[in-house]
Scaffold this active site. Sequence first.
Site, PDB file in Angstrom:
ATOM      1  N   GLU A 501       0.844  -1.205   0.000  1.00 21.31           N
ATOM      2  CA  GLU A 501       0.000   0.000   0.000  1.00 21.31           C
ATOM      3  C   GLU A 501       0.875   1.250   0.000  1.00 21.31           C
ATOM      4  O   GLU A 501       1.844   1.323   0.753  1.00 21.31           O
ATOM      5  CB  GLU A 501      -0.901  -0.030   1.246  1.00 21.31           C
ATOM      6  CG  GLU A 501      -1.916  -1.156   1.168  1.00 21.31           C
ATOM      7  CD  GLU A 501      -2.313  -1.689   2.543  1.00 21.31           C
ATOM      8  OE1 GLU A 501      -2.250  -0.920   3.522  1.00 21.31           O
ATOM      9  OE2 GLU A 501      -2.661  -2.879   2.632  1.00 21.31           O
ATOM     10  N   SER A 531      -5.074  -4.825   0.510  1.00 20.53           N
ATOM     11  CA  SER A 531      -5.307  -6.273   0.479  1.00 20.53           C
ATOM     12  C   SER A 531      -4.090  -6.973   1.076  1.00 20.53           C
ATOM     13  O   SER A 531      -3.286  -7.570   0.362  1.00 20.53           O
ATOM     14  CB  SER A 531      -5.499  -6.749  -0.970  1.00 20.53           C
ATOM     15  OG  SER A 531      -6.586  -6.110  -1.579  1.00 20.53           O
ATOM     16  N   GLU A 532      -3.953  -6.860   2.387  1.00 27.21           N
ATOM     17  CA  GLU A 532      -2.728  -7.380   3.012  1.00 27.21           C
ATOM     18  C   GLU A 532      -2.512  -8.859   2.709  1.00 27.21           C
ATOM     19  O   GLU A 532      -1.378  -9.298   2.504  1.00 27.21           O
ATOM     20  CB  GLU A 532      -2.757  -7.168   4.533  1.00 27.21           C
ATOM     21  CG  GLU A 532      -2.473  -5.741   4.971  1.00 27.21           C
ATOM     22  CD  GLU A 532      -3.679  -4.826   4.859  1.00 27.21           C
ATOM     23  OE1 GLU A 532      -4.792  -5.316   4.556  1.00 27.21           O
ATOM     24  OE2 GLU A 532      -3.514  -3.617   5.089  1.00 27.21           O
ATOM     25  N   ASP A 557       0.410  -4.656  13.035  1.00 23.52           N
ATOM     26  CA  ASP A 557      -0.922  -5.133  13.439  1.00 23.52           C
ATOM     27  C   ASP A 557      -1.703  -5.722  12.276  1.00 23.52           C
ATOM     28  O   ASP A 557      -2.597  -6.533  12.470  1.00 23.52           O
ATOM     29  CB  ASP A 557      -1.724  -3.966  14.019  1.00 23.52           C
ATOM     30  CG  ASP A 557      -0.936  -3.222  15.070  1.00 23.52           C
ATOM     31  OD1 ASP A 557      -1.304  -3.276  16.242  1.00 23.52           O
ATOM     32  OD2 ASP A 557       0.087  -2.590  14.708  1.00 23.52           O
ATOM     33  N   HIS A 599      -2.664  -0.351  16.215  1.00 19.70           N
ATOM     34  CA  HIS A 599      -1.565   0.128  15.369  1.00 19.70           C
ATOM     35  C   HIS A 599      -0.226   0.123  16.102  1.00 19.70           C
ATOM     36  O   HIS A 599       0.689   0.830  15.693  1.00 19.70           O
ATOM     37  CB  HIS A 599      -1.835   1.565  14.891  1.00 19.70           C
ATOM     38  CG  HIS A 599      -2.763   1.651  13.712  1.00 19.70           C
ATOM     39  ND1 HIS A 599      -4.085   1.291  13.787  1.00 19.70           N
ATOM     40  CD2 HIS A 599      -2.558   2.057  12.433  1.00 19.70           C
ATOM     41  CE1 HIS A 599      -4.653   1.489  12.602  1.00 19.70           C
ATOM     42  NE2 HIS A 599      -3.743   1.941  11.765  1.00 19.70           N
TER      43      HIS A 599
END
Length: 823
Positions: A501, A531-532, A557, A599
Amino acid sequence: MPKSVMIDPREVRRRSQVDFRPIPVNQYDRTVKQELKRFGKEDLLRIHRDMAIIRSFESMLNEVKLRGGYQGIEYAHRGPAHLSIGQEAAAVGQAFLLNVDDHIYGSHRSHGEILAKGLSAIQKLDDAALMDIMKGYFDGAALRIVEPDAAGPVKDLAIDYLIYGALAEIFGREAGFNKGMGGSMHAFFPPFGIYPNNAIVGGSGDISVGAAMYKRINRKPGIVIGNIGDASAGCGPVWEGICMATMDQYKELWDDDHRGGLPLILNFVNNFYGMGGQPVGETMGFKVLARLGAGLNPDQMHAERVDGYNPLAVIDAVARKKEILQRGDGPVLLDTLTYRFSGHSPSDASSYREKSELDAWKQVDPLETYAGSLVEAGVCTQQQIDEVNALAEALVGKAYRKATDLEISPRADLKKTGCLLERVMLSNRKVPCLDATRRPEVLIPKEENPRVQMLAKRSRSGLDESGKPLPKSRCVGIRDAIFEAILDRFYADPTLAAWGEENRDWGGAFAVYRGLTEALPYHRLFNTPISEGAIVGTGVGYALEGGRALVELMYCDFMGRAGDQIFNQLAKWQSMSGGLLRMPVVVRVSVGSKYGAQHSQDWSSMCAHIPGVKIVFPATPYDAKGLMYSALTGTDPVIFFESQRIYDQPEIFVPGGVPAEPYEVPFGEPAMRKEGKDLTVLTIGATLYRALEAVKALEDQHGISCELFDARSIVPFHFEQIIESVKKTRKILLTSDACERGSALQTFAAKITQFAFDELDAPPVIVGARNWITPADEVEDAFFPQPSDLLDAVHEHILPLPGYTVARRCDVEDLMRRSAEGI
Ligand SMILES: Cc1ncc(C[n+]2csc(CCOP(=O)(O)OP(=O)(O)O)c2C)c(N)n1
Ligand SMILES: [Mg+2]
C-alpha cells in the site's frame, strides 16, 4: 512526477449508468463429429484415455480408503484423499491445450488436475526432454523405481513416472514428487507446469495471481490457471486476489513492454458443494458463479460458465480464453461446472445430498457420455474404449504396487539428525541475482537518484569527531539505511519487485521508499489495493515462479489480515516441496507506537512461533542496511521488523557509521553493544535504546557493570555469545516490546536456563510489554517496557539494589496475580 490519474469532477459527476453485458452460460454446442476435423481421432481418443487414468487413480484411492486395499494388496492410508471422481472432464479439458510453460495452481482436490496436466505435458515434450526431466528431478529417484519395468516408448515410461510420483507423494514416500512432504493436498511437479496445490480453501486464489504477475513483470511465456473450488468464492483472500488481478494499472500505467492484463485464468471448479454446504441456494447469493466477474472490471473478467461435463466444451473455452490472455486482455474468470460422485472425502456419509441427485449426475457421467459419443461418431469401437479403461487400471495398479511397498518406496527418516526436514525447512542459500541473463530495468543511474544525492550530504555516523551526538536530521538514519540496501538490490537483481500500500508516489508508508519512484518503472514498484493477504500471497506466487518479492505491510498489526499467507503459505512451501522450491520473499513490517491498540503491536514473537520463516529486527542503521542486504540476497522468507520509533535513529555504535557501500550482516548473531561484567542484558528491536538508559542508571547509580546485546535476529539465533557472557556475569535480563506472555524472550530465557543452569546466580528475567492492548499514546509508557521497569526487574528478581524503591510492582506475587487474572 506523480502518476496523475486525473479525477475530473465534471466527468465523475455526470449523470449516466453502468451497463453490464450478458455472461455466457454453457454456450458450446458442437458434437464430436463436428469436432473431428479440429482435433483428429488421436486427440479425441487421448482425451478419453486421460479421463480414464484419472478415474482409475481416484477409484483406487477410494477403495484404499474404504476397504483398506486395492487389487489384493492391503494398505492403510490414514492421510487425506479428496477425490475428484466425476470431475475428470473439467481437468482434462483444461489441461489439454496447455503448454508446459502454462502453469496450474490448485486446491485440496487436485489429483485429477495433476494427472491431466502431467499427461498433457508428456504429450507435448519430446523424449529427450522427458528423460532429462525424469533423470534430473531429485536425482532421478522416482525414475529408478519405475524404469526397471518399462519396456516401450519414453512417453509410456513418463506416464508410469507421473502416476507413481503422484501416488508415492500421496502415500508420503521419499520418492514422491515432493519427497512425501506435501502429500495429497499439496502434491505438485513444476517441470510439467504443475505448481502447488493448496489445502487452504482459496489458497491459490492469490498465489496464482502472484504467479501471473511474475510472468507479466518478467515477460515470461505462458499463462497461469488458479484452480479453486466454488465454495472458495466466499474467501477473503480470493477476493483480494481478484482485486489485485484486475488492477487498472497493468493496462493503464505500466510501460509499453509490460502493459497488459495479467495472463491469468481464475478457474472456479464448480462442483456445487463446499463440504456439505451449497453455495447456490444456501451459502452464497450469486446463483450462477460466473456472475461474480460482472462487477470487477469493464471486461467483466470475460467471465463465462462452461460445461465441465463435456471435455470438448472446456478445451474450447480454454482455447478462447488463452487468446484473450495472449492479447493482454486478461485476467479471465471461468466457472467450470462439474460434480463429484465421490464424497468430499471417502468417509463422508453424503448426508447433505439426495441419492436422486447423485443418480442424475451419474446418468451423465462424463467418462461414459464422452466415450459413447466417440463410438457414435465412429472414432473408435466400444471394445477399444474397454481396452483403454483396462489399461488405465493396469497402469494405476502397477504404480500402487510400487508405492505401497516399503522396500521399494521407503519414507524419509525424520528421526535422524540432519534429516530431510532439518535440511529443507530453510534453504539458506545465497543467490544475489535470480536471473543473470537480464539487466535490471531502472529509470535513472543510481548516482542521479535525488535521495542518493541528498544522503551523500549527510553524516554516516550519528556522532561527531569528538563522540558527541549529531542532530538526527543531519545523519543517515535507519529509514535511509534500509532504502540504500533496497535501492542497490534493485540495480542488481532484475527479478526484484516491490509492492504494497502506498509504495510508489507516497514513498512507502514511512518514507523508506522515497526516491524509489524516480528509480523504478511501474512494474518493479507499485501500489496495491488494501489487500494485506494478497500482498503477501502474491509475493508467495511470485517467488514460487522464480522471482524475488519485497512486500510491505504498513503496520505490524495488519499481519492478522495476512495470517494464512504468512503462516501457511510463505512459511511452508519450501519444506512442503521437499526442498525443491525457494521462497525469496521479504515481508517488511513496521511496529508502531502512539496509535493505540490496533496500530502499535509488536508481533515478532508471534512470528517466531512459525517454523519456516526467518525473523530479524534491526535497531541500528548499520544492521538495518546489512540485514536487508542479507534478506534480499538469500533464498528464504524473511519477516523484516522495523520500529517506527527509531526510523530516524542514526548509527551510534559502529565507528564510522553506516558504510555507503554494500555489505551484509549475517542473520543469527547478536551484536554486543557494550562490554560489562555484572549483568547481561539482551534486547530485541527498539528496546535497545531504553535498555541503554537503564544500563547507564545501573552503572552510574548502582555500580553494576552491564554487558548489553542486541539480538538483531530472532530466527535464527546463535546463543554462544550470550552463554559466554552469562558465564561471566551469571545474570541476564531480557527485554522486548512484544507482550511478555509466550514471547520469544520466554523461549530465549528457557534455553539460557537449560544451556547454562550451573552458571546462573538468578533466573533469566524478562521484561516485555504488558499482556494488554496498547493504550493511547498519552499512557502507552505503562505498556511498553521503560528503563524504570528494567531497574525494577533487576532489583526484584536478580539482585537487590541498595536503597532502591521500585517504581511499579513486579514481585512474584504480583506476577502470579496477573497470570491468574489472565493479564
Ligand atoms: C480456509 C479453510 N477453511 C475450511 C477448510 C475445510 N474445508 C476443506 S475443503 C472445504 C470445502 C471446499 O469447497 P470448494 O472450495 O468448493 O472445493 P471442493 O471441496 O468442492 O472441491 C472445506 C470447508 C479449509 N481447508 N480451509
Ligand atoms: Mg466445491
